[in-house]
Design an enzyme around this catalytic site. Sequence first.
Site, PDB file in Angstrom:
ATOM      1  N   LYS A  39       0.824  -1.219   0.000  1.00  0.00           N
ATOM      2  CA  LYS A  39       0.000   0.000   0.000  1.00  0.00           C
ATOM      3  C   LYS A  39       0.857   1.268   0.000  1.00  0.00           C
ATOM      4  O   LYS A  39       0.595   2.202  -0.748  1.00  0.00           O
ATOM      5  CB  LYS A  39      -0.943   0.033   1.225  1.00  0.00           C
ATOM      6  CG  LYS A  39      -1.924  -1.126   1.287  1.00  0.00           C
ATOM      7  CD  LYS A  39      -2.958  -0.930   2.391  1.00  0.00           C
ATOM      8  CE  LYS A  39      -2.409  -1.000   3.795  1.00  0.00           C
ATOM      9  NZ  LYS A  39      -1.912  -2.340   4.182  1.00  0.00           N
TER      10      LYS A  39
ATOM     11  N   ARG B 240      10.963  -1.576  12.100  1.00  0.00           N
ATOM     12  CA  ARG B 240       9.597  -1.346  12.592  1.00  0.00           C
ATOM     13  C   ARG B 240       9.246  -2.407  13.625  1.00  0.00           C
ATOM     14  O   ARG B 240       9.307  -3.608  13.344  1.00  0.00           O
ATOM     15  CB  ARG B 240       8.621  -1.396  11.406  1.00  0.00           C
ATOM     16  CG  ARG B 240       7.727  -0.176  11.359  1.00  0.00           C
ATOM     17  CD  ARG B 240       6.799  -0.244  10.190  1.00  0.00           C
ATOM     18  NE  ARG B 240       5.520  -0.831  10.566  1.00  0.00           N
ATOM     19  CZ  ARG B 240       4.417  -0.705   9.852  1.00  0.00           C
ATOM     20  NH1 ARG B 240       4.450  -0.017   8.732  1.00  0.00           N
ATOM     21  NH2 ARG B 240       3.303  -1.250  10.234  1.00  0.00           N
TER      22      ARG B 240
ATOM     23  N   ARG C 297      -1.459  -9.540  13.291  1.00  0.00           N
ATOM     24  CA  ARG C 297      -1.990  -8.524  12.363  1.00  0.00           C
ATOM     25  C   ARG C 297      -2.730  -9.182  11.201  1.00  0.00           C
ATOM     26  O   ARG C 297      -3.732  -8.655  10.722  1.00  0.00           O
ATOM     27  CB  ARG C 297      -0.856  -7.631  11.850  1.00  0.00           C
ATOM     28  CG  ARG C 297      -0.366  -6.653  12.922  1.00  0.00           C
ATOM     29  CD  ARG C 297       1.058  -6.201  12.670  1.00  0.00           C
ATOM     30  NE  ARG C 297       1.205  -5.369  11.500  1.00  0.00           N
ATOM     31  CZ  ARG C 297       2.362  -5.223  10.840  1.00  0.00           C
ATOM     32  NH1 ARG C 297       3.451  -5.882  11.221  1.00  0.00           N
ATOM     33  NH2 ARG C 297       2.418  -4.429   9.802  1.00  0.00           N
TER      34      ARG C 297
ATOM     35  N   ARG D  77      11.091  -6.262   5.791  1.00  0.00           N
ATOM     36  CA  ARG D  77      10.927  -4.851   6.148  1.00  0.00           C
ATOM     37  C   ARG D  77      11.341  -4.624   7.599  1.00  0.00           C
ATOM     38  O   ARG D  77      11.970  -3.625   7.931  1.00  0.00           O
ATOM     39  CB  ARG D  77       9.461  -4.426   5.933  1.00  0.00           C
ATOM     40  CG  ARG D  77       9.243  -2.938   6.145  1.00  0.00           C
ATOM     41  CD  ARG D  77       7.844  -2.506   5.758  1.00  0.00           C
ATOM     42  NE  ARG D  77       6.860  -2.897   6.756  1.00  0.00           N
ATOM     43  CZ  ARG D  77       5.546  -2.683   6.628  1.00  0.00           C
ATOM     44  NH1 ARG D  77       5.069  -2.111   5.537  1.00  0.00           N
ATOM     45  NH2 ARG D  77       4.713  -3.050   7.569  1.00  0.00           N
TER      46      ARG D  77
ATOM     47  N   ARG E  57     -10.196   0.378   8.115  1.00  0.00           N
ATOM     48  CA  ARG E  57      -9.798  -0.989   8.448  1.00  0.00           C
ATOM     49  C   ARG E  57     -10.950  -1.779   9.061  1.00  0.00           C
ATOM     50  O   ARG E  57     -10.767  -2.968   9.360  1.00  0.00           O
ATOM     51  CB  ARG E  57      -8.644  -0.945   9.457  1.00  0.00           C
ATOM     52  CG  ARG E  57      -7.256  -1.034   8.839  1.00  0.00           C
ATOM     53  CD  ARG E  57      -6.250  -0.976   9.967  1.00  0.00           C
ATOM     54  NE  ARG E  57      -4.992  -1.610   9.664  1.00  0.00           N
ATOM     55  CZ  ARG E  57      -3.924  -0.976   9.191  1.00  0.00           C
ATOM     56  NH1 ARG E  57      -3.991   0.304   8.898  1.00  0.00           N
ATOM     57  NH2 ARG E  57      -2.793  -1.632   9.011  1.00  0.00           N
TER      58      ARG E  57
HETATM   59  P1  AMP Z   1       0.030   0.425   9.062  1.00  0.00           P
HETATM   60  O1  AMP Z   1       1.242   1.289   9.007  1.00  0.00           O
HETATM   61  O2  AMP Z   1      -1.097   0.917   8.198  1.00  0.00           O
HETATM   62  O3  AMP Z   1       0.331  -1.032   8.841  1.00  0.00           O
HETATM   63  O4  AMP Z   1      -0.535   0.535  10.564  1.00  0.00           O
HETATM   64  C1  AMP Z   1       0.233   0.086  11.674  1.00  0.00           C
HETATM   65  C2  AMP Z   1      -0.677  -0.147  12.858  1.00  0.00           C
HETATM   66  O5  AMP Z   1      -1.342   1.072  13.213  1.00  0.00           O
HETATM   67  C3  AMP Z   1      -1.806  -1.157  12.629  1.00  0.00           C
HETATM   68  O6  AMP Z   1      -1.364  -2.490  12.825  1.00  0.00           O
HETATM   69  C4  AMP Z   1      -2.813  -0.710  13.677  1.00  0.00           C
HETATM   70  O7  AMP Z   1      -2.435  -1.141  14.974  1.00  0.00           O
HETATM   71  C5  AMP Z   1      -2.679   0.807  13.640  1.00  0.00           C
HETATM   72  N1  AMP Z   1      -3.616   1.414  12.660  1.00  0.00           N
HETATM   73  C6  AMP Z   1      -3.284   2.079  11.515  1.00  0.00           C
HETATM   74  N2  AMP Z   1      -4.380   2.484  10.866  1.00  0.00           N
HETATM   75  C7  AMP Z   1      -5.440   2.072  11.609  1.00  0.00           C
HETATM   76  C8  AMP Z   1      -6.852   2.145  11.453  1.00  0.00           C
HETATM   77  N3  AMP Z   1      -7.398   2.734  10.387  1.00  0.00           N
HETATM   78  N4  AMP Z   1      -7.621   1.607  12.423  1.00  0.00           N
HETATM   79  C9  AMP Z   1      -7.085   1.015  13.506  1.00  0.00           C
HETATM   80  N5  AMP Z   1      -5.775   0.885  13.704  1.00  0.00           N
HETATM   81  C10 AMP Z   1      -4.950   1.391  12.771  1.00  0.00           C
END
Ligand code: AMP
Length: 190
Positions: free
Chosen positions: A14, A134, A145, A128, A89
């Site tokens: 993404k 991270r 996840r 990654r 999400r």
């Molecule tokens: P990402 O960088 O999009 O993979 O997000 C990393 C983490 O942030 C996710 O595993 C969630 O814990 C949290 N997170 C990011 N976006 C959302 C969302 N829209 N709703 C809930 N948690 C989120």
Amino acid sequence: MLNIVIFGAPGSGKGTQSAKIVEKYGLDHISTGDVLRAEIAKGTELGNTAKALIDHGQLIPDELMVEILASKLDALSGSKGVIFDGFPRTIAQAGALKSMLNERGEDVTAMIELDVPEEELMVRLLKRGEESGRADDNEETIKKRLVVYAEQTAPLKDWYKNDGKHCYIKGSGELDRIFADIVAAIESKI
Ligand code: AMP
């Protein structure tokens, strides 16, 4: 305005494809994961709440995420459109996004689903984790996840199919082929 939801499991590309879409269409990019990581880095109260959940592979509560997204949208001015990366999400977030955009006389133009086999996601995310450090890119958290994705996020595919916005993209293979497929999908919805 061109409002694109880029959608897929963790590690589906993404962020990488968002950067290319932003470059081509001149969109604003809202990555909720980046917003939360910035809050963690600043050590804010929101950051502390988010860190505990992110480290356990859990989602941040919808109410909080919707509030964050609304404030990011309000901060934009003269935007040509937005790419939403990592949001929505959950079904509740998708409904909230639609209402927020409708209130502004807008809607989601296209939801781009990047489909990548689970074994490949694990390989990409472990790599990654090694490269970026991270904290949530470790095997145990990745597994959680992926379960959260399957249970809470994947149902959005049908939600966006019903809304007439869903576009399926094979998310494994050559980056440029994936991007070309995305552009064709976006153009088909404009
Ligand atoms: P990402 O960088 O999009 O993979 O997000 C990393 C983490 O942030 C996710 O595993 C969630 O814990 C949290 N997170 C990011 N976006 C959302 C969302 N829209 N709703 C809930 N948690 C989120």
